[in-house]
Design a protein around this motif. Structure first.
Motif, PDB file in Angstrom:
ATOM      1  N   LYS A 292      -0.300   5.031  -0.270  1.00 56.96           N
ATOM      2  CA  LYS A 292       0.020   4.494  -1.593  1.00 56.96           C
ATOM      3  C   LYS A 292      -1.164   4.535  -2.543  1.00 56.96           C
ATOM      4  CE  LYS A 292      -0.868  -0.290  -0.157  1.00 56.96           C
ATOM      5  NZ  LYS A 292      -0.288  -1.660  -0.053  1.00 56.96           N
ATOM      6  N   ASP A 293      -2.395   4.485  -2.011  1.00 52.22           N
ATOM      7  CA  ASP A 293      -3.552   4.544  -2.892  1.00 52.22           C
ATOM      8  C   ASP A 293      -4.791   4.921  -2.082  1.00 52.22           C
ATOM      9  OD1 ASP A 293      -4.354   2.179  -1.520  1.00 52.22           O
ATOM     10  OD2 ASP A 293      -3.339   0.937  -3.017  1.00 52.22           O
ATOM     11  N   ASP A 294      -5.934   5.021  -2.771  1.00 58.19           N
ATOM     12  CA  ASP A 294      -7.189   5.405  -2.114  1.00 58.19           C
ATOM     13  C   ASP A 294      -7.603   4.392  -1.052  1.00 58.19           C
ATOM     14  OD1 ASP A 294      -7.257   7.599  -3.739  1.00 58.19           O
ATOM     15  OD2 ASP A 294      -8.862   6.870  -5.052  1.00 58.19           O
ATOM     16  N   GLY A 295      -7.342   3.113  -1.327  1.00 59.11           N
ATOM     17  CA  GLY A 295      -7.717   2.088  -0.362  1.00 59.11           C
ATOM     18  C   GLY A 295      -6.997   2.244   0.956  1.00 59.11           C
ATOM     19  N   TRP A 300      -7.073   4.079   6.612  1.00 60.57           N
ATOM     20  CA  TRP A 300      -6.560   4.985   7.645  1.00 60.57           C
ATOM     21  C   TRP A 300      -7.678   5.853   8.227  1.00 60.57           C
ATOM     22  CZ3 TRP A 300      -6.167  10.404   7.784  1.00 60.57           C
ATOM     23  CH2 TRP A 300      -5.350  10.928   8.782  1.00 60.57           C
ATOM     24  N   LEU A 301      -8.533   6.395   7.385  1.00 61.78           N
ATOM     25  CA  LEU A 301      -9.646   7.220   7.861  1.00 61.78           C
ATOM     26  C   LEU A 301     -10.552   6.422   8.792  1.00 61.78           C
ATOM     27  CD1 LEU A 301     -10.642   9.101   4.572  1.00 61.78           C
ATOM     28  CD2 LEU A 301      -9.596  10.116   6.606  1.00 61.78           C
ATOM     29  N   THR A 302     -10.827   5.183   8.419  1.00 60.72           N
ATOM     30  CA  THR A 302     -11.670   4.326   9.263  1.00 60.72           C
ATOM     31  C   THR A 302     -11.024   4.089  10.612  1.00 60.72           C
ATOM     32  OG1 THR A 302     -12.557   3.208   7.292  1.00 60.72           O
ATOM     33  CG2 THR A 302     -12.805   2.078   9.410  1.00 60.72           C
ATOM     34  N   CYS A 318     -12.452   8.822   0.847  1.00 60.32           N
ATOM     35  CA  CYS A 318     -11.132   9.040   0.266  1.00 60.32           C
ATOM     36  C   CYS A 318     -11.070  10.293  -0.592  1.00 60.32           C
ATOM     37  CB  CYS A 318     -10.701   7.820  -0.545  1.00 60.32           C
ATOM     38  SG  CYS A 318     -11.736   7.475  -1.970  1.00 60.32           S
ATOM     39  N   SER A 319     -12.216  10.872  -0.902  1.00 55.76           N
ATOM     40  CA  SER A 319     -12.225  12.111  -1.690  1.00 55.76           C
ATOM     41  C   SER A 319     -12.112  13.352  -0.806  1.00 55.76           C
ATOM     42  CB  SER A 319     -13.500  12.193  -2.524  1.00 55.76           C
ATOM     43  OG  SER A 319     -14.651  12.220  -1.696  1.00 55.76           O
ATOM     44  N   ASP A 320     -12.144  13.177   0.501  1.00 57.17           N
ATOM     45  CA  ASP A 320     -12.097  14.308   1.436  1.00 57.17           C
ATOM     46  C   ASP A 320     -10.663  14.613   1.850  1.00 57.17           C
ATOM     47  OD1 ASP A 320     -14.910  14.774   1.655  1.00 57.17           O
ATOM     48  OD2 ASP A 320     -15.064  12.987   2.914  1.00 57.17           O
ATOM     49  N   LYS A 321     -10.451  15.866   2.220  1.00 56.90           N
ATOM     50  CA  LYS A 321      -9.176  16.303   2.786  1.00 56.90           C
ATOM     51  C   LYS A 321      -9.390  16.576   4.268  1.00 56.90           C
ATOM     52  CE  LYS A 321      -7.218  18.211  -1.457  1.00 56.90           C
ATOM     53  NZ  LYS A 321      -8.211  17.508  -2.296  1.00 56.90           N
TER      54      LYS A 321
END
Length: 349
Positions: A292-295, A300-302, A318-321
């Motif tokens: 839903k957003d960057d947060g 999720w990445l963490t 959050c800027s990475d793919k």
């Protein structure tokens, strides 16, 4: 009532207010249904099938059983004394053993031939891909504390996509892990089943082909692009992904290369772990495709990095793919995933 002359009659009127009927009960408001949970998306079954062992067992049983029965049945001096009934029974048993041996032998040959056929098919693609020799690559380093190779020094393979697509129109990229057998085209179609049992050119084969999730964009621009591939017993496709549960293997194979028609990327691996297919649809699913957003994406990445079976110094924001190769664990009940962030490289050969 009779009214007579010279008599007074009295008429009484009663103005009675009718009883007010009870107010009908207001209908109860329907309860608001709870938000449905995110539907679980099936995770493709990417394990090698076990049938070759079944076929091999039947072949061995038929050969051994038939041989033992034949030795006993044709024992010297015994066969001539058997009755017609026993002769018929013996012939039936031997015929059954022969049929089972022939049938299972054919199936074993068919499966082995599919392994060989797929290996030849992908080997033939070597003419469309020029792989450069890397010097001082991180994959060849034995000390994980050594300085990582600068991205400017990395030269990606050169892929002739125009020629590849003449026979494989669904090819959208090329994925390789230097110094390993992992060097295959990546396909995509409108479902996650077709390339489980078809080669890149559409030939039916149980080895299949690497393929991106059908819900991903074909240009790998999503925040998480999933690539599925079989864990084959002959070591092909994504079989070696399961080796990433060892720190020593990760330390010498930290990067994969992804080449697309519009450019190339280095996949810097930051996590590798086993997961259950039942996790699909949850907020912490490694197969998740949207946030839903960057947060939420950062959270999720963490979570993915914390699940890793190996330690990596790669930072991801959050800027990475992210690119996520996914395959089955040995036995096929679980899945093993390797996750890496995509770093654009502009110096293809």
């Amino acid at each position: 009532m009779e009214i007579k002359a010279d008599q007074t009659s009295t008429v009484q009127f009663f103005n009675e207010k009718p009883e007010k009927p009870d107010n009908p009960k207001n209908p109860e408001k329907p309860s608001v249904p709870s938000n449905p949970s995110t539907p679980q998306k099936p995770v493709p079954q990417t394990g090698d099938d076990p049938y070759i062992f079944l076929y091999g067992g039947l072949l061995a049983a038929a050969l051994i059983g038939g041989s033992v029965f034949a030795v006993y049945y044709f024992k010297k001096g015994k066969y001539s004394r058997t009755s017609q009934k026993r002769t018929a029974v013996g012939a039936s048993v031997l015929s059954l053993c022969a049929l089972v041996a022939l049938g299972s032998g054919f199936l074993v040959f068919r499966d082995l031939n599919q392994y060989a056929e797929s290996k030849d098919a992908y080997r033939d693609l070597a003419g469309y891909v020029e792989v450069p020799e890397q010097t001082d690559s991180p994959e060849q380093a034995t000390d994980p504390t050594e300085t990582k190779q600068d991205d400017a020094d990395i030269v990606l393979p050169s892929v002739d996509f125009e020629a590849l697509r003449e026979n494989g129109p669904d090819i959208i990229g090329w994925l390789s892990l230097p110094d390993t057998v992992l060097n295959y085209p990546v396909t995509q179609t409108d479902n996650n089943e077709y390339y489980l049992n078809h080669l890149y050119d559409g030939t039916y084969n149980k080895v299949g082909c690497l393929f991106a999730d059908y819900e991903n964009r074909a240009d790998f621009s999503d925040r998480n692009t999933i690539i599925y591939g079989h864990n084959m017993r002959d070591g092909s496709m994504f079989a070696l992904l399961n080796r990433y549960d060892e720190q020593s293997y990760f330390d010498t194979h930290r990067q994969m290369y992804l080449v697309t028609p519009k450019g190339g990327y280095v996949m810097e691996i930051f996590a590798a772990f086993a997961a259950k297919p039942e996790e699909s649809g949850s907020e912490t699913s490694p197969w998740q495709l949207s946030w839903k957003d960057d947060g939420a994406y950062t959270t999720w990445l963490t979570a993915m990095k914390e699940r890793s079976a190996v330690e990596s110094d790669v930072t991801v924001t959050c800027s990475d793919k992210v690119l996520t190769p996914s395959t089955c664990t040995p036995g096929g009940t679980g899945r093993f995933l390797v996750m890496g962030k995509l770093v654009k490289v502009d110096n293809e050969i």
